[in-house]
Enzyme design. Structure first.
Site, PDB file in Angstrom:
ATOM      1  N   LYS A 291       0.839  -1.201   0.000  1.00 53.18           N
ATOM      2  CA  LYS A 291       0.000   0.000   0.000  1.00 53.18           C
ATOM      3  C   LYS A 291       0.874   1.250   0.000  1.00 53.18           C
ATOM      4  O   LYS A 291       2.007   1.212   0.493  1.00 53.18           O
ATOM      5  CB  LYS A 291      -0.862   0.024   1.277  1.00 53.18           C
ATOM      6  CG  LYS A 291      -1.991  -0.980   1.300  1.00 53.18           C
ATOM      7  CD  LYS A 291      -2.810  -0.830   2.583  1.00 53.18           C
ATOM      8  CE  LYS A 291      -3.935  -1.856   2.647  1.00 53.18           C
ATOM      9  NZ  LYS A 291      -4.980  -1.645   1.637  1.00 53.18           N
ATOM     10  N   ARG A 365     -10.302 -11.534   1.941  1.00 57.35           N
ATOM     11  CA  ARG A 365     -11.151 -12.591   1.353  1.00 57.35           C
ATOM     12  C   ARG A 365     -10.463 -13.945   1.410  1.00 57.35           C
ATOM     13  O   ARG A 365     -11.123 -14.973   1.468  1.00 57.35           O
ATOM     14  CB  ARG A 365     -11.542 -12.190  -0.081  1.00 57.35           C
ATOM     15  CG  ARG A 365     -10.395 -12.103  -1.039  1.00 57.35           C
ATOM     16  CD  ARG A 365     -10.763 -11.314  -2.291  1.00 57.35           C
ATOM     17  NE  ARG A 365     -10.774  -9.868  -2.053  1.00 57.35           N
ATOM     18  CZ  ARG A 365     -11.055  -8.948  -2.970  1.00 57.35           C
ATOM     19  NH1 ARG A 365     -11.367  -9.307  -4.200  1.00 57.35           N
ATOM     20  NH2 ARG A 365     -11.035  -7.672  -2.681  1.00 57.35           N
TER      21      ARG A 365
HETATM   22  N1  BES Z   1      -8.033  -3.784   4.299  1.00 60.15           N
HETATM   23  C1  BES Z   1      -8.221  -3.415   2.946  1.00 60.15           C
HETATM   24  C2  BES Z   1      -9.537  -2.681   2.712  1.00 60.15           C
HETATM   25  C3  BES Z   1      -9.701  -1.361   3.403  1.00 60.15           C
HETATM   26  C4  BES Z   1      -9.510  -0.201   2.710  1.00 60.15           C
HETATM   27  C5  BES Z   1     -10.134  -1.297   4.712  1.00 60.15           C
HETATM   28  C6  BES Z   1      -9.703   1.015   3.332  1.00 60.15           C
HETATM   29  C7  BES Z   1     -10.327  -0.098   5.323  1.00 60.15           C
HETATM   30  C8  BES Z   1     -10.119   1.063   4.644  1.00 60.15           C
HETATM   31  C9  BES Z   1      -8.206  -4.639   2.040  1.00 60.15           C
HETATM   32  O1  BES Z   1      -7.435  -5.691   2.478  1.00 60.15           O
HETATM   33  C10 BES Z   1      -7.696  -4.205   0.718  1.00 60.15           C
HETATM   34  O2  BES Z   1      -6.578  -3.762   0.681  1.00 60.15           O
HETATM   35  N2  BES Z   1      -8.510  -4.311  -0.308  1.00 60.15           N
HETATM   36  C11 BES Z   1      -8.129  -3.894  -1.608  1.00 60.15           C
HETATM   37  C12 BES Z   1      -8.630  -4.924  -2.599  1.00 60.15           C
HETATM   38  C13 BES Z   1      -8.056  -4.779  -3.984  1.00 60.15           C
HETATM   39  C14 BES Z   1      -6.572  -5.090  -3.969  1.00 60.15           C
HETATM   40  C15 BES Z   1      -8.777  -5.719  -4.899  1.00 60.15           C
HETATM   41  C16 BES Z   1      -8.775  -2.548  -1.878  1.00 60.15           C
HETATM   42  O3  BES Z   1      -9.861  -2.278  -1.387  1.00 60.15           O
HETATM   43  O4  BES Z   1      -8.135  -1.730  -2.556  1.00 60.15           O
HETATM   44 ZN    ZN Z   2      -5.396  -5.545   1.912  1.00 61.38          ZN
END
Ligand code: BES
Ligand code: ZN
Ligand code: ZN
Length: 511
Positions: A291, A365
């Site tokens: 990230k 997931r």
């Molecule tokens: N933990 C994150 C989602 C999240 C985003 C929680 C903002 C709280 C606030 C999750 O694991 C994630 O990173 N999801 C990705 C999925 C993508 C890579 C398909 C996302 O939402 O960008």
């Molecule tokens: Zn994530």
């Protein structure tokens, strides 16, 4: 520095007349009875009490028309005449037609958050008379007050203990005493469960590893008489939880598979077995698909779904519904390292399905896939999961509604009933088969991200759906609501504990 149960403010019911309550702040609710839509129309404010002394003390200032009784609007009077209290706080519930128990929950919270920064230590809230069910209104005030007393600045070394010391709920003589007592008891159990989840979520990644989360869950389980098991890598291998394992493999911190079981004192042969499954990523760096640095610190709250399940179990253990409940929290830290899972890697889930890991940041997931399957193996016949799963759900719904997905109308109906009691806002999104092509992989059974970036929250839900087979299932995507950056009049900024109350009520609806 470990937050303990005792950190939650103690509340008491008092059955004395409001005028004789010795408190630093007597709070009374007010509504606007005017039906006019015009902004400048004179408000017709009335207090929700028949106490003549209170009405008299407030009469002059209310007749000025300055106070409109808008939701959570406050009006403070010092040294109110004829009252034992040193201050009188009038707090609005908005238009009378909209003043429901949810407005009362928030307004009670707003009274507590009014008192705290002013250094007031004792507070009494007068329960409303009239149209409100005494059990429901007492419960709502209790919940609102306990939730509002929580603050997230745990590690400030100059933190003064700003908690309210004496919080009384005054029950008017017109309200049934035993109903009020029952409502109070429920309110304490439910709000403390939510605050317990918030204390877990609030902890930073270095103080809330998967192992520590397992310990906190086990301590809570021992205190409230739940069975608990906390497993780690060996057991995950034995169970062939390949999807969960690949997420954990990049970290020095071992994963924790937390299983809490509630056995009801009595149940019927037709009662379902409820499975609660929570995402417990104690820190989500994104892994190799790392990230950006901005806001990454927020990812300590990526275990909010798991914490919600642990919190809900704390309440279930005390409310004792006539239905068996198994909670599973899949806790891991998502880290990049020489051992971490890489984009393109293949994992085999416990169910046997093969997964192409296209993005290591779609880790929630993965762990839930094995958690949901395991819940079914443990006998769950109704499933609910909660997870901070996607940023996309917040893009779709903003920070007002959380997302709910359901593969079963009856389970969803139970959930809407639960929402009516909890007052939480969830908006339904689809999990229809047409979306399935988004997660079709060219090398494996499925891939962990969508083919396109459209409908990201739905793609994640479709992935989970692969692991619940025909079991009635609800998926709560709470990514947009689990943390609030700004405080609300009734709630501190930080972890919200969203979903805890709705999950508790959903479970109880099967009792
Ligand atoms: N933990 C994150 C989602 C999240 C985003 C929680 C903002 C709280 C606030 C999750 O694991 C994630 O990173 N999801 C990705 C999925 C993508 C890579 C398909 C996302 O939402 O960008
Ligand atoms: Zn994530
Ligand atoms: Zn995550």
């Amino acid at each position: 520095m470990k937050p303990k149960k005792e950190d939650f403010v103690k509340t008491d019911l008092l059955f004395t007349p409001a005028s004789s309550a010795q408190t630093e702040l007597l709070t009374v609710f007010a509504v606007d009875n005017s039906t006019s839509k015009e902004k400048d129309a004179k408000p017709e404010v009335s207090l929700l009490t028949s106490d003549e002394a209170v009405k008299k003390a407030a009469g002059y200032v209310l007749s000025s028309g300055e106070f409109r009784a808008e939701a959570n609007e406050t009006l403070l009077l010092h040294a109110p005449e004829g009252l034992a209290a040193t201050r009188l706080l009038i707090i609005g519930l908005g238009k009378a037609a909209k003043a429901d128990i949810h407005a009362i929950r928030r307004a009670a919270g707003a009274a507590v958050r009014f008192a705290k920064p002013r250094g007031l230590r004792s507070l009494a809230i007068l329960a409303p008379e009239g149209n409100f069910d005494p059990a429901q209104s007492t419960r709502a005030i209790t919940e609102g007050a306990i939730l509002a007393d929580f603050d997230s600045d745990t590690y400030r070394t100059d933190r003064k203990d700003r908690s309210i010391e004496l919080l009384a709920i005054l029950v008017p003589a017109a309200n049934d005493k035993s109903s009020a007592e029952a409502g109070h008891r429920e309110g304490v159990i439910i709000a403390e469960a939510q605050n317990f989840a918030r204390t877990l979520i609030n902890e930073p990644g270095n103080r809330m590893t998967p192992t520590i989360l397992g310990q906190r869950a086990a301590e809570m389980a021992a205190e409230y008489g739940l069975k608990s098991e906390v497993y780690s890598t060996d057991k995950l291998r034995e169970l062939k939880m390949g999807a969960f394992l690949v997420v954990a493999q990049g970290s020095e911190e071992p994963p924790a598979l937390i299983v809490l079981t509630y056995e009801p004192p009595e149940t019927t042969s037709v009662a379902p077995v409820i499975g609660l499954v929570g995402k417990g990523i104690t820190f989500d760096t994104g892994g190799i698909s790392i990230k950006p640095a901005d806001n990454m610190e927020k990812m300590k709250y990526d275990m909010a779904g798991g914490a919600a399940m642990i919190g809900a179990m704390r309440a279930i253990a005390q409310l004792k519904p006539a239905v068996k409940v198994v909670a599973i929290v899949c806790a891991a830290e998502n880290m990049p390292s020489g051992k971490a899972v890489k984009p393109g890697d293949i994992a085999f889930a416990m169910s046997g399905k093969s997964i192409e890991v296209l993005n290591t940041d779609a880790e929630g997931r993965m762990v839930l896939a094995d958690g949901l399957h395991y819940a079914r193996e443990l006998g769950a016949t109704r499933l609910i999961d909660a997870a901070t799963l996607t940023g996309a759900v917040a893009i779709a719904l903003g920070q007002i509604n959380a997302g709910v997905f359901a593969n079963d109308e009856d389970a969803y109906q139970h959930f809407t009933t639960a929402l009516g009691i909890s007052g939480e806002k969830f908006w339904r999104l689809p999990v229809e088969d047409e979306y399935r092509e988004q997660i079709r992989s060219s090398i494996a059974d499925i891939q962990n991200t969508g083919l396109t970036r459209y409908g990201g929250a739905i793609n994640a839900a479709m992935f989970l759906k692969e692991f619940v087979a025909d079991t009635p299932w609800l998926h709560l995507d709470i990514a947009g609501l689990a943390w609030q950056d700004a405080e609300k009049p009734w709630l501190a900024k930080g972890p919200t504990g969203v979903a805890v109350r709705s999950i508790i009520e959903w479970v109880r609806s099967y009792s």
